[in-house]
Design a protein around this motif. Sequence first.
Motif, PDB file in Angstrom:
ATOM      1  N   GLU A  31       8.568   4.632  -0.258  1.00  0.00           N
ATOM      2  CA  GLU A  31       9.091   3.627  -1.177  1.00  0.00           C
ATOM      3  C   GLU A  31       8.315   2.322  -0.964  1.00  0.00           C
ATOM      4  O   GLU A  31       7.105   2.296  -1.121  1.00  0.00           O
ATOM      5  CB  GLU A  31      10.598   3.467  -1.024  1.00  0.00           C
ATOM      6  CG  GLU A  31      11.354   4.729  -1.446  1.00  0.00           C
ATOM      7  CD  GLU A  31      12.849   4.547  -1.482  1.00  0.00           C
ATOM      8  OE1 GLU A  31      13.349   3.499  -1.026  1.00  0.00           O
ATOM      9  OE2 GLU A  31      13.521   5.460  -1.982  1.00  0.00           O
ATOM     10  N   GLU A  32       8.982   1.223  -0.574  1.00  0.00           N
ATOM     11  CA  GLU A  32       8.276  -0.053  -0.439  1.00  0.00           C
ATOM     12  C   GLU A  32       7.709  -0.281   0.956  1.00  0.00           C
ATOM     13  O   GLU A  32       7.062  -1.301   1.193  1.00  0.00           O
ATOM     14  CB  GLU A  32       9.214  -1.225  -0.779  1.00  0.00           C
ATOM     15  CG  GLU A  32       9.729  -1.243  -2.209  1.00  0.00           C
ATOM     16  CD  GLU A  32      10.951  -0.358  -2.390  1.00  0.00           C
ATOM     17  OE1 GLU A  32      11.497   0.102  -1.351  1.00  0.00           O
ATOM     18  OE2 GLU A  32      11.327  -0.101  -3.537  1.00  0.00           O
ATOM     19  N   ASP A  33       7.951   0.611   1.890  1.00  0.00           N
ATOM     20  CA  ASP A  33       7.661   0.328   3.292  1.00  0.00           C
ATOM     21  C   ASP A  33       6.545   1.192   3.861  1.00  0.00           C
ATOM     22  O   ASP A  33       6.376   2.355   3.495  1.00  0.00           O
ATOM     23  CB  ASP A  33       8.916   0.526   4.143  1.00  0.00           C
ATOM     24  CG  ASP A  33      10.036  -0.424   3.768  1.00  0.00           C
ATOM     25  OD1 ASP A  33       9.730  -1.595   3.484  1.00  0.00           O
ATOM     26  OD2 ASP A  33      11.196   0.006   3.735  1.00  0.00           O
ATOM     27  N   SER A  34       5.797   0.590   4.773  1.00  0.00           N
ATOM     28  CA  SER A  34       4.847   1.304   5.619  1.00  0.00           C
ATOM     29  C   SER A  34       5.028   0.762   7.029  1.00  0.00           C
ATOM     30  O   SER A  34       5.334  -0.411   7.220  1.00  0.00           O
ATOM     31  CB  SER A  34       3.411   1.070   5.147  1.00  0.00           C
ATOM     32  OG  SER A  34       3.235   1.511   3.827  1.00  0.00           O
ATOM     33  N   SER A  60       1.825  -2.889   2.835  1.00  0.00           N
ATOM     34  CA  SER A  60       2.681  -2.411   1.739  1.00  0.00           C
ATOM     35  C   SER A  60       2.237  -1.064   1.188  1.00  0.00           C
ATOM     36  O   SER A  60       2.693  -0.648   0.132  1.00  0.00           O
ATOM     37  CB  SER A  60       2.692  -3.445   0.604  1.00  0.00           C
ATOM     38  OG  SER A  60       1.384  -3.659   0.107  1.00  0.00           O
ATOM     39  N   ASP A  61       1.321  -0.381   1.899  1.00  0.00           N
ATOM     40  CA  ASP A  61       0.853   0.917   1.441  1.00  0.00           C
ATOM     41  C   ASP A  61       0.418   1.731   2.653  1.00  0.00           C
ATOM     42  O   ASP A  61       0.535   1.264   3.790  1.00  0.00           O
ATOM     43  CB  ASP A  61      -0.306   0.751   0.446  1.00  0.00           C
ATOM     44  CG  ASP A  61      -0.333   1.861  -0.607  1.00  0.00           C
ATOM     45  OD1 ASP A  61       0.104   2.977  -0.281  1.00  0.00           O
ATOM     46  OD2 ASP A  61      -0.780   1.598  -1.732  1.00  0.00           O
ATOM     47  N   GLY A  86      -5.540  -1.295   9.169  1.00  0.00           N
ATOM     48  CA  GLY A  86      -5.986  -1.414   7.787  1.00  0.00           C
ATOM     49  C   GLY A  86      -5.248  -0.420   6.923  1.00  0.00           C
ATOM     50  O   GLY A  86      -4.807   0.634   7.392  1.00  0.00           O
ATOM     51  N   ALA A  87      -5.102  -0.750   5.635  1.00  0.00           N
ATOM     52  CA  ALA A  87      -4.300   0.082   4.748  1.00  0.00           C
ATOM     53  C   ALA A  87      -4.923   0.143   3.358  1.00  0.00           C
ATOM     54  O   ALA A  87      -5.893  -0.557   3.046  1.00  0.00           O
ATOM     55  CB  ALA A  87      -2.869  -0.457   4.667  1.00  0.00           C
ATOM     56  N   THR A  88      -4.325   0.977   2.516  1.00  0.00           N
ATOM     57  CA  THR A  88      -4.800   1.079   1.142  1.00  0.00           C
ATOM     58  C   THR A  88      -4.404  -0.129   0.318  1.00  0.00           C
ATOM     59  O   THR A  88      -4.803  -0.245  -0.838  1.00  0.00           O
ATOM     60  CB  THR A  88      -4.274   2.368   0.479  1.00  0.00           C
ATOM     61  OG1 THR A  88      -2.854   2.381   0.539  1.00  0.00           O
ATOM     62  CG2 THR A  88      -4.800   3.600   1.185  1.00  0.00           C
TER      63      THR A  88
END
Length: 391
Positions: free
Chosen positions: A141-144, A176-177, A195-197
Motif C-alpha cells: 500500500e503506502e508503506d515501505s 515510498s516505494d 535506495g528505492a524505486t
Amino acid sequence: MDTLEETFKALSIARRLQPNEPTYILDLSLPFCTSGVTAAGSDVLAVCCSNHSVHLHNKETLRLLGELKGHSAPVCGVLFSHLSPHLLFTGSADGTLRCWDVRRPGSDSIQVFRSESKHSYCSFDVSCSDRVLCAGTEQVEEDSFLVFWDARMVREEGETGLKQGGLLGVYSESHSDDITAVKFHPQQADRLASGATDGLVNVFDLSLGGEDDALFTTCNCNSSVSSLCWTGKGLDQLFCLTHDEGLYLWDVARPESDDILTLMSSPDARTLIQLPDGASLEYFVGGTWLSDEGRILLVGGANSGELHLLDCSGSGLRLIKSLKGGHSATVRCFQWDMNAQSLLTGGEDGQLLQWKAGAEEISVGKKETLKSISSMQLKTKAHRKHTAKKI
C-alpha cells in the motif's frame, strides 16, 4: 591503476561452468578475506539462482560443492559474513533472511530472520561488524520498510528449535516505494545507505536512534535505484546506478551541509562513452570500488552477452577492455577477486565464467548451445497492509 589495468586488458576466459538446468544466475559473493590469509570456507563462491536455491562452488575450479535450499520465493542476494568466512547470508521475497554454514552444504540454515508476515524483501545487507542486518521491503500500500535485526539476539522457534534473529524494529517514513538497494558502510557499522524505486537515496547514522534523527542526507536521482556502492579514498562518496542506466556520484562526507556535492550526474550514462568497432553498451551490470587503485570499476554489457570493463571517474567513462565469447545473454552479476586476480560473472544464460589474464578456457560442465531463458517470472509484487514497530 596501470598494473591492474594491464591485468584487465589481458583477461580471457579461464573456466566456464555450463548449467545443468535452465536457471538464471542472479547474484554471487566471495568471502571477505585479506590478502595472504586462508581460512575454512574462504575458497567457496556462493551463487544465487532463479530457482530459489544457492549453489556453492570452488572459486578456483568452479566445481559445484553443494546446494543450499530453504527459501520458497526468489532470492534477492547472497553475502558472506565479514568476520566468519564460513557463514553466508541470503535474503528472499519469502520474507526471511537466512544464515548458513557453507561447510555443511545441503543442511538447513542455522539462523532465520523474520519481521511481519506480509513483508517481502527485495534487498538486504549486513554491517561490517556482523552485528546488524537490514532488509528493504517491497511497497505494501503506502508503506515501505527498512527492517533491522541484531544478529546476536538469538532465540529458538517453537518445537523446531530453529534459531531466530532478534528483530530491532523498522524505519518506515523515508521511502515510498520498493527499497531496491541497502548498503552498509564498509568501515562504519552505523552508517547505512538505502535506495528505492521512488528515486531517493537516503543515508542514515543508526547510532542516533529514531528514523527522523538518523536520516542525515537525502539524494535524488529521479529514477528507480538499482545499486549503491561506497567509494572514494575516504569511502565518503556514494555511487548509484539506476534501472534506466543512470549514473550518479555524490560526496556525502559533510552531512551537516544542506548542499549535497554532486560529482557526477547522468540520467543515461550509456551516452558518456562511444565504444569502438560498433560495439553496443545496452546496460550496466554494476560498479565496485577498487580500493588499492583508487578507482571505480564499472561493468556494462550488451544483451548478446558481450561485456565492457569501464574506468569511472569524475571526468566520465573510459573503456578498459571488452570481453567477448563468454556469455550468450544478459549478465546479472560480477565479482572481482583481488587475491586471485580473477573476474567472476554470471547471467541469464545460466553460465558461471571465470576470467584471468592470459588464460586458456577450461570447460567445467556440460557443453551445450546456450540461449537466454526468456520470459521467466522472477518475482511478483505484493501490495498488502501491515503494521510494524517503528524505531
